[in-house]
Each structure stands twice: as structure tokens, then as C-alpha cells.
Design a protein around this motif. Structure first.
Motif, PDB file in Angstrom:
ATOM      1  N   ASN A 258      91.291  22.295  97.359  1.00  0.00           N
ATOM      2  CA  ASN A 258      92.296  23.179  97.946  1.00  0.00           C
ATOM      3  C   ASN A 258      92.333  23.089  99.467  1.00  0.00           C
ATOM      4  O   ASN A 258      93.370  23.356 100.070  1.00  0.00           O
ATOM      5  N   ALA A 259      91.241  22.698 100.078  1.00  0.00           N
ATOM      6  CA  ALA A 259      91.234  22.534 101.537  1.00  0.00           C
ATOM      7  C   ALA A 259      92.078  21.333 101.960  1.00  0.00           C
ATOM      8  O   ALA A 259      92.594  21.297 103.075  1.00  0.00           O
ATOM      9  N   LYS A 260      92.204  20.358 101.053  1.00  0.00           N
ATOM     10  CA  LYS A 260      92.981  19.148 101.356  1.00  0.00           C
ATOM     11  C   LYS A 260      94.322  19.128 100.633  1.00  0.00           C
ATOM     12  O   LYS A 260      95.057  18.137 100.724  1.00  0.00           O
ATOM     13  N   ASN A 261      94.626  20.211  99.904  1.00  0.00           N
ATOM     14  CA  ASN A 261      95.888  20.266  99.142  1.00  0.00           C
ATOM     15  C   ASN A 261      96.061  19.040  98.246  1.00  0.00           C
ATOM     16  O   ASN A 261      97.156  18.448  98.173  1.00  0.00           O
ATOM     17  N   THR A 262      94.998  18.659  97.576  1.00  0.00           N
ATOM     18  CA  THR A 262      95.022  17.435  96.784  1.00  0.00           C
ATOM     19  C   THR A 262      94.448  17.673  95.393  1.00  0.00           C
ATOM     20  O   THR A 262      93.432  18.352  95.232  1.00  0.00           O
ATOM     21  N   LEU A 263      95.116  17.078  94.438  1.00  0.00           N
ATOM     22  CA  LEU A 263      94.721  17.114  93.028  1.00  0.00           C
ATOM     23  C   LEU A 263      94.251  15.718  92.643  1.00  0.00           C
ATOM     24  O   LEU A 263      94.795  14.723  93.123  1.00  0.00           O
ATOM     25  N   TYR A 264      93.260  15.660  91.751  1.00  0.00           N
ATOM     26  CA  TYR A 264      92.718  14.369  91.317  1.00  0.00           C
ATOM     27  C   TYR A 264      92.662  14.278  89.805  1.00  0.00           C
ATOM     28  O   TYR A 264      92.598  15.287  89.100  1.00  0.00           O
ATOM     29  N   LEU A 265      92.668  13.049  89.318  1.00  0.00           N
ATOM     30  CA  LEU A 265      92.389  12.793  87.904  1.00  0.00           C
ATOM     31  C   LEU A 265      91.533  11.533  87.827  1.00  0.00           C
ATOM     32  O   LEU A 265      92.020  10.434  88.104  1.00  0.00           O
ATOM     33  N   GLN A 266      90.279  11.726  87.491  1.00  0.00           N
ATOM     34  CA  GLN A 266      89.376  10.592  87.273  1.00  0.00           C
ATOM     35  C   GLN A 266      89.506  10.153  85.831  1.00  0.00           C
ATOM     36  O   GLN A 266      89.285  10.942  84.914  1.00  0.00           O
ATOM     37  N   MET A 267      89.872   8.909  85.629  1.00  0.00           N
ATOM     38  CA  MET A 267      90.116   8.385  84.298  1.00  0.00           C
ATOM     39  C   MET A 267      89.112   7.268  84.009  1.00  0.00           C
ATOM     40  O   MET A 267      89.139   6.233  84.678  1.00  0.00           O
ATOM     41  N   ASN A 268      88.256   7.510  83.052  1.00  0.00           N
ATOM     42  CA  ASN A 268      87.250   6.526  82.648  1.00  0.00           C
ATOM     43  C   ASN A 268      87.506   6.052  81.223  1.00  0.00           C
ATOM     44  O   ASN A 268      88.259   6.687  80.474  1.00  0.00           O
TER      45      ASN A 268
END
Length: 122
Positions: free
Chosen positions: A74-84
């Protein structure tokens, strides 16, 4: 103006990994549930995963559970999706989206990115 910009897609072989990112601007990011959706050619858009505004609640579809991990900064306004452990059936356009509701239904999401392509070859 709200903008959601996905990145990190690409082509990988089965068993490989990718990390998607979604940079958000123009909205109070930490007020929104964020979700990842995907759409394969000729198929309906599928809700893959979502995460609550505070990051403590997560949901995964059965098709990705145990292989994908959603997170947010939330500090970087960024969402992630790690896909393995990617599979050919994970191939599709991946979209991030924001919602004021806790839901994986696409109709609950008001803002969408343009998508990033993921291609997994066997």
C-alpha cells in the motif's frame, strides 16, 4: 484519473514462474479490494485471486490455489501476483482491477487495467 497498469507478463515454459505487478494511481489504493482476473482466448473472464484493502484477507480460485500468491504494498500503491508452477492452462491475458467490495465477481470491480499477456508452453 484512475490508472491501473499491469506489467510482468511474458512467455515461459510449464513449471516456470512469473511475477505480475499492477501499479495504481488516481485512487485511494488502500481503500480498495484488489483482484487479478484472466481471460483465455475464447473463454470467459475468470477471477483468479483477490486481496483485501489491508492485505490480510486473500482468496484464490481452486485452479491456482497453492501455486499463486497475491500481495500488495500500500505504500507503493502496487499489487502483485507471484505465479509458480505455471501450466499451459494458465495462459491468458491477466488484468488487475479494484473494488469497494470484498468479492471475486468481475461485476463488483469498477476500475480495470489494460492487461498483460501470460503464455505458458508445454
Amino acid at each position: 484519473q484512475v490508472q491501473l497498469v499491469e506489467s510482468g507478463g511474458g512467455s515461459v515454459q510449464a513449471g516456470g514462474s512469473l511475477r505480475l505487478s499492477c501499479a495504481a494511481s488516481g485512487l485511494p489504493f488502500d481503500d480498495f479490494t484488489m483482484g487479478w482476473f484472466r481471460q483465455a482466448t475464447g473463454k470467459e473472464r475468470e477471477g483468479v485471486s483477490c486481496i483485501s484493502a489491508d492485505g490480510y484477507g486473500t482468496y484464490y480460485s481452486d485452479s491456482v490455489k497453492g501455486r499463486f500468491t497475491i500481495s500488495r504494498d500500500n505504500a507503493k500503491n502496487t499489487l502483485y501476483l507471484q505465479m509458480n508452477s505455471l501450466k499451459p492452462e494458465d495462459t491468458g491475458m491477466y488484468y488487475c482491477a479494484s473494488s469497494k467490495l470484498w468479492s471475486i465477481e468481475a461485476t463488483a470491480y469498477s476500475y480495470w487495467g489494460q492487461g498483460t499477456q501470460v503464455t505458458v508452453s508445454s
